[in-house]
Scaffold this motif. Structure first.
Motif, mmCIF file in Angstrom:
data_model
loop_
_atom_site.group_PDB
_atom_site.id
_atom_site.type_symbol
_atom_site.label_atom_id
_atom_site.label_comp_id
_atom_site.label_asym_id
_atom_site.label_seq_id
_atom_site.Cartn_x
_atom_site.Cartn_y
_atom_site.Cartn_z
ATOM 1 N N ARG A 3 -4.041 -4.042 -13.647
ATOM 2 C CA ARG A 3 -2.616 -4.286 -13.477
ATOM 3 C C ARG A 3 -2.247 -4.108 -12.022
ATOM 4 N NH1 ARG A 3 1.489 -0.690 -16.879
ATOM 5 N NH2 ARG A 3 0.426 -1.736 -18.566
ATOM 6 N N VAL A 4 -1.259 -4.855 -11.564
ATOM 7 C CA VAL A 4 -0.740 -4.748 -10.199
ATOM 8 C C VAL A 4 0.759 -4.497 -10.286
ATOM 9 C CG1 VAL A 4 -0.398 -5.938 -8.010
ATOM 10 C CG2 VAL A 4 -2.520 -6.278 -9.298
ATOM 11 N N THR A 5 1.216 -3.508 -9.557
ATOM 12 C CA THR A 5 2.630 -3.148 -9.586
ATOM 13 C C THR A 5 3.236 -3.288 -8.201
ATOM 14 O OG1 THR A 5 2.193 -1.552 -11.353
ATOM 15 C CG2 THR A 5 4.285 -1.345 -10.180
ATOM 16 N N GLN A 6 4.309 -4.021 -8.125
ATOM 17 C CA GLN A 6 5.108 -4.105 -6.902
ATOM 18 C C GLN A 6 6.496 -3.600 -7.270
ATOM 19 O OE1 GLN A 6 3.425 -8.417 -6.065
ATOM 20 N NE2 GLN A 6 4.524 -7.666 -4.252
ATOM 21 N N PRO A 7 6.846 -2.400 -6.857
ATOM 22 C CA PRO A 7 8.064 -1.776 -7.375
ATOM 23 C C PRO A 7 9.362 -2.401 -6.887
ATOM 24 C CG PRO A 7 7.036 -0.393 -5.714
ATOM 25 C CD PRO A 7 6.101 -1.526 -5.957
ATOM 26 N N TYR A 27 -7.156 -0.059 -11.814
ATOM 27 C CA TYR A 27 -8.485 -0.561 -12.172
ATOM 28 C C TYR A 27 -9.465 0.521 -11.781
ATOM 29 C CZ TYR A 27 -12.784 -3.241 -12.316
ATOM 30 O OH TYR A 27 -14.051 -3.672 -12.611
ATOM 31 N N SER A 28 -10.369 0.839 -12.640
ATOM 32 C CA SER A 28 -11.246 1.994 -12.421
ATOM 33 C C SER A 28 -12.383 1.705 -11.461
ATOM 34 C CB SER A 28 -11.818 2.474 -13.755
ATOM 35 O OG SER A 28 -12.481 1.410 -14.404
ATOM 36 N N GLY A 29 -12.683 0.448 -11.227
ATOM 37 C CA GLY A 29 -13.799 0.111 -10.357
ATOM 38 C C GLY A 29 -13.345 -0.209 -8.945
ATOM 39 N N SER A 30 -14.037 -1.115 -8.286
ATOM 40 C CA SER A 30 -13.728 -1.521 -6.920
ATOM 41 C C SER A 30 -13.271 -2.971 -6.909
ATOM 42 C CB SER A 30 -14.963 -1.360 -6.031
ATOM 43 O OG SER A 30 -15.344 -0.012 -5.942
ATOM 44 N N PRO A 31 -11.982 -3.177 -7.011
ATOM 45 C CA PRO A 31 -11.486 -4.566 -7.056
ATOM 46 C C PRO A 31 -11.392 -5.166 -5.672
ATOM 47 C CG PRO A 31 -9.649 -3.055 -7.128
ATOM 48 C CD PRO A 31 -10.889 -2.208 -7.073
ATOM 49 N N GLU A 32 -11.147 -6.460 -5.660
ATOM 50 C CA GLU A 32 -10.740 -7.116 -4.417
ATOM 51 C C GLU A 32 -9.220 -7.238 -4.442
ATOM 52 O OE1 GLU A 32 -14.226 -10.413 -3.971
ATOM 53 O OE2 GLU A 32 -12.617 -10.368 -2.489
ATOM 54 N N ALA A 61 -2.945 -4.578 5.922
ATOM 55 C CA ALA A 61 -2.904 -3.875 4.644
ATOM 56 C C ALA A 61 -4.184 -3.069 4.519
ATOM 57 C CB ALA A 61 -2.760 -4.843 3.480
ATOM 58 N N ASP A 62 -4.049 -1.825 4.180
ATOM 59 C CA ASP A 62 -5.211 -0.960 4.007
ATOM 60 C C ASP A 62 -5.354 -0.576 2.544
ATOM 61 O OD1 ASP A 62 -4.403 0.551 7.114
ATOM 62 O OD2 ASP A 62 -6.088 -0.786 6.679
ATOM 63 N N LEU A 63 -6.564 -0.716 2.057
ATOM 64 C CA LEU A 63 -6.840 -0.317 0.685
ATOM 65 C C LEU A 63 -7.043 1.187 0.637
ATOM 66 C CD1 LEU A 63 -7.479 -1.049 -2.249
ATOM 67 C CD2 LEU A 63 -9.852 -1.448 -1.553
ATOM 68 N N THR A 68 -4.824 4.292 -5.065
ATOM 69 C CA THR A 68 -4.868 2.938 -5.665
ATOM 70 C C THR A 68 -3.711 2.095 -5.145
ATOM 71 O OG1 THR A 68 -3.729 3.655 -7.701
ATOM 72 C CG2 THR A 68 -6.139 3.642 -7.718
ATOM 73 N N SER A 69 -3.639 2.011 -3.816
ATOM 74 C CA SER A 69 -2.560 1.250 -3.204
ATOM 75 C C SER A 69 -3.113 0.271 -2.189
ATOM 76 C CB SER A 69 -1.557 2.188 -2.535
ATOM 77 O OG SER A 69 -2.145 2.817 -1.416
ATOM 78 N N PHE A 70 -2.323 -0.745 -1.920
ATOM 79 C CA PHE A 70 -2.680 -1.769 -0.936
ATOM 80 C C PHE A 70 -1.364 -2.264 -0.336
ATOM 81 C CE2 PHE A 70 -5.472 -4.482 1.184
ATOM 82 C CZ PHE A 70 -5.184 -5.829 1.004
ATOM 83 N N HIS A 71 -0.691 -1.398 0.370
ATOM 84 C CA HIS A 71 0.623 -1.713 0.902
ATOM 85 C C HIS A 71 0.500 -2.644 2.106
ATOM 86 C CE1 HIS A 71 1.828 1.274 -1.863
ATOM 87 N NE2 HIS A 71 1.716 2.338 -1.074
ATOM 88 N N LEU A 72 1.434 -3.552 2.216
ATOM 89 C CA LEU A 72 1.466 -4.525 3.314
ATOM 90 C C LEU A 72 2.447 -4.029 4.378
ATOM 91 C CD1 LEU A 72 0.497 -7.418 4.201
ATOM 92 C CD2 LEU A 72 2.604 -8.269 3.150
ATOM 93 N N LYS A 73 2.005 -4.050 5.631
ATOM 94 C CA LYS A 73 2.844 -3.493 6.690
ATOM 95 C C LYS A 73 2.922 -4.435 7.868
ATOM 96 C CE LYS A 73 1.463 1.204 5.504
ATOM 97 N NZ LYS A 73 0.810 2.458 5.940
ATOM 98 N N LYS A 74 4.058 -4.358 8.545
ATOM 99 C CA LYS A 74 4.227 -5.069 9.811
ATOM 100 C C LYS A 74 5.162 -4.233 10.657
ATOM 101 C CE LYS A 74 5.275 -9.517 11.909
ATOM 102 N NZ LYS A 74 5.484 -10.965 11.696
ATOM 103 N N PRO A 75 4.808 -3.972 11.909
ATOM 104 C CA PRO A 75 5.622 -3.051 12.705
ATOM 105 C C PRO A 75 6.995 -3.626 13.083
ATOM 106 C CG PRO A 75 3.760 -3.879 13.984
ATOM 107 C CD PRO A 75 3.559 -4.356 12.598
#
Lengths: 114, 114
Positions: A3-7, A27-32, A61-63, A68-75
């Motif tokens: 599942r992917v959540t974007q709040p 996801y319990s493993g190593s997703p892309e 974006a850093d995994l 279990t996050s992959f937030h997207l950032k831009k300064p």
């Protein structure tokens, strides 16, 4: 199941302000992990993927496997960044017999105001 | 740059009618996908297709749905007897092979079932 959540459905920032679009996954493993962007009236296109570890249009974006996050950032947000952003996940290749479907979050509409 | 194309851009049909949505994937790609997005909801995986057969399908992809690659270039999604709840944006995507590439999306077909 993964599942992917974007709040946030909508994120409004001023031009030049920092941007962070949140994405959490289960996801319990190593997703892309991926970020896709959809500009107004255009198709979904890949913005970046975690294995590339690159910066596209100033976005990174850093995994974080611990959170279990992959937030997207831009300064510094630009007006042309206004778009719909989708976080997506696929399982490691071969796990499902090939095919690598994408599981999407609900998306965050980024609005950059002048 | 090669692109995935989809026709028609908008299809209006009566409930119970059959529809065929067409996609032309990128020519050297091997994996093909259909996704859909009901208005206001997230992009959902329907089916993946490789080597002339379905490699994975979701719960949504029931007996009313079928896919075909009839001539080596087109990739079609058929809905045999449309329901109101089939109204959505349908996206085709293609992918070259495992590795550093990504799924490339078409512009979508908006299906409206009346």
């Amino acid at each position: 199941a993964q599942r992917v959540t974007q709040p946030e459905k909508l994120l409004s920032v001023f031009k030049g302000a920092p941007v962070e679009l949140k994405c959490n996954y289960s996801y319990s493993g190593s997703p892309e992990l991926f970020w896709y962007v959809q500009y107004s009236r255009q198709r979904l296109q890949l913005l970046l993927r975690h294995i590339s570890r690159e910066s596209i249009k100033g976005f990174t974006a850093d995994l974080n496997k611990g959170e279990t996050s992959f937030h997207l950032k831009k300064p510094f947000a630009q007006e042309e960044d206004s778009a719909m952003y989708y976080c997506a996940l696929s399982l490691p290749w071969g796990l499902t017999g090939g095919g690598n479907k994408l599981t999407f979050g609900t998306g965050t509409q980024l609005k950059v105001e002048l | 740059e090669p692109e995935v194309t989809q026709t028609p851009s908008h299809q209006v049909t009566q409930m119970g009618q059959e529809v065929i949505l067409r996609c032309v994937p990128i020519s050297n790609h091997l994996y093909f996908y259909w996704y859909r997005q009901i208005l206001g909801q997230k992009v959902e995986f329907l089916v993946s297709f490789y080597n002339n057969e379905i490699s994975e399908k979701s719960e949504i992809f029931d007996d009313q749905f079928s896919v075909e690659r009839p001539d080596g270039s087109n990739f079609t999604l058929k809905i045999r007897s449309t329901k109101l709840e089939d109204s959505a944006m349908y996206f085709c995507a293609s992918y070259s092979s495992r590795g550093a590439d990504t799924q490339y999306f078409g512009p979508g077909t908006r299906l409206t079932v009346l």
